[in-house]
Design a protein around this motif. Structure first.
Motif, PDB file in Angstrom:
ATOM      1  N   ASN A  96     110.197  39.442  22.368  1.00 28.90           N
ATOM      2  CA  ASN A  96     109.040  38.571  22.220  1.00 28.90           C
ATOM      3  C   ASN A  96     107.795  39.165  22.867  1.00 28.90           C
ATOM      4  N   ALA A  97     106.710  38.458  22.740  1.00 28.49           N
ATOM      5  CA  ALA A  97     105.414  39.022  23.130  1.00 28.49           C
ATOM      6  C   ALA A  97     105.353  39.397  24.598  1.00 28.49           C
ATOM      7  N   GLU A  98     105.824  38.526  25.476  1.00 26.08           N
ATOM      8  CA  GLU A  98     105.723  38.813  26.907  1.00 26.08           C
ATOM      9  C   GLU A  98     106.554  40.030  27.293  1.00 26.08           C
ATOM     10  N   GLY A  99     107.747  40.152  26.746  1.00 29.17           N
ATOM     11  CA  GLY A  99     108.573  41.326  27.004  1.00 29.17           C
ATOM     12  C   GLY A  99     107.928  42.585  26.450  1.00 29.17           C
ATOM     13  N   ALA A 100     107.331  42.473  25.264  1.00 32.66           N
ATOM     14  CA  ALA A 100     106.659  43.631  24.666  1.00 32.66           C
ATOM     15  C   ALA A 100     105.442  44.054  25.495  1.00 32.66           C
ATOM     16  N   LEU A 101     104.676  43.080  25.965  1.00 28.62           N
ATOM     17  CA  LEU A 101     103.527  43.420  26.809  1.00 28.62           C
ATOM     18  C   LEU A 101     103.972  44.131  28.083  1.00 28.62           C
ATOM     19  N   ALA A 102     105.040  43.649  28.709  1.00 30.86           N
ATOM     20  CA  ALA A 102     105.559  44.290  29.922  1.00 30.86           C
ATOM     21  C   ALA A 102     106.046  45.703  29.616  1.00 30.86           C
ATOM     22  N   ALA A 103     106.795  45.861  28.529  1.00 29.63           N
ATOM     23  CA  ALA A 103     107.321  47.184  28.168  1.00 29.63           C
ATOM     24  C   ALA A 103     106.205  48.152  27.815  1.00 29.63           C
ATOM     25  N   LEU A 104     105.204  47.680  27.083  1.00 30.34           N
ATOM     26  CA  LEU A 104     104.090  48.558  26.730  1.00 30.34           C
ATOM     27  C   LEU A 104     103.293  48.963  27.963  1.00 30.34           C
ATOM     28  N   ALA A 105     103.158  48.062  28.927  1.00 32.55           N
ATOM     29  CA  ALA A 105     102.463  48.396  30.171  1.00 32.55           C
ATOM     30  C   ALA A 105     103.219  49.460  30.963  1.00 32.55           C
ATOM     31  N   ALA A 106     104.532  49.455  30.860  1.00 30.44           N
ATOM     32  CA  ALA A 106     105.369  50.402  31.618  1.00 30.44           C
ATOM     33  C   ALA A 106     105.730  51.650  30.818  1.00 30.44           C
ATOM     34  N   ARG A 107     105.309  51.735  29.577  1.00 34.69           N
ATOM     35  CA  ARG A 107     105.753  52.816  28.684  1.00 34.69           C
ATOM     36  C   ARG A 107     105.496  54.201  29.263  1.00 34.69           C
ATOM     37  N   GLY A 108     104.375  54.430  29.918  1.00 34.94           N
ATOM     38  CA  GLY A 108     104.083  55.750  30.485  1.00 34.94           C
ATOM     39  C   GLY A 108     105.094  56.184  31.526  1.00 34.94           C
TER      40      GLY A 108
END
Length: 178
Positions: A96-108
């Motif tokens: 979901n959106a919140e998990g995706a936002l967290a994962a995208l923030a940590a992607r680097g």
């Protein structure tokens, strides 16, 4: 897997994620769940959970907006980034959106592709939580969020053809119905 919710809880998304984790384990994958620091009891022994501290997590287990969720989501992104610097992950399934936002923030820090698992279209979901006078504006905000997440994730998994049709024009990677 990154899921911005308490786990385990006997309700929709948590049951879905638990079954996905079990299916991955049966297929031979070693899956780890990153989630909030609470739940309705301990995690099943076959599911490895890495949790945000309970003090930073929402207290309630039911779905919906909460003033504590933004802090928990930031903590979730930081936890994933810290762990991703020490461990290798082949991919991050972000629920979901919140998990995706967290994962995208940590992607680097994680250095793995992020797969957005879209349980719902936020153009519809946000309007359902908003007061009637704000439902249309919330739906518009949700539509922008849908487009942004599809555009930034490396792939998108959806639950129905209608969601795939909505997100595919904006997706930077493949969109698959599961």
């Amino acid at each position: 897997m990154v899921a911005a919710f308490p786990f385990p809880v006997p309700q929709g998304s948590q049951v879905y994620v638990g079954e996905q984790l079990r299916a991955l384990a049966r297929a031979g994958a070693r899956a780890t769940l990153f989630c909030y620091g609470s739940g309705a009891g301990p995690a099943p022994p076959e599911i490895e959970c890495v949790r945000v501290p309970a003090a930073l997590s929402p207290r309630r287990t039911r779905a919906g907006p909460s003033p504590r969720k933004p802090l928990a989501d930031l903590a979730l992104a930081a936890l994933l980034a810290r762990t991703g610097r020490r461990r290798h992950f082949d991919a991050v399934l972000a629920h979901n959106a919140e998990g995706a936002l967290a994962a995208l923030a940590a992607r680097g820090a994680v250095r793995a592709p992020v797969v957005y698992v879209a349980h719902t279209l936020w153009s519809q979901e946000l309007g359902s939580w908003a007061p009637p006078a704000l439902a249309r504006a919330a739906g518009g905000l949700g539509a922008r969020l849908d487009r942004a997440l599809a555009a930034r994730a490396d792939a998108v998994l959806v639950l129905c053809d209608a969601a795939a049709e909505r997100l595919a024009p904006f997706a930077r990677g493949p969109v698959r119905v599961i």
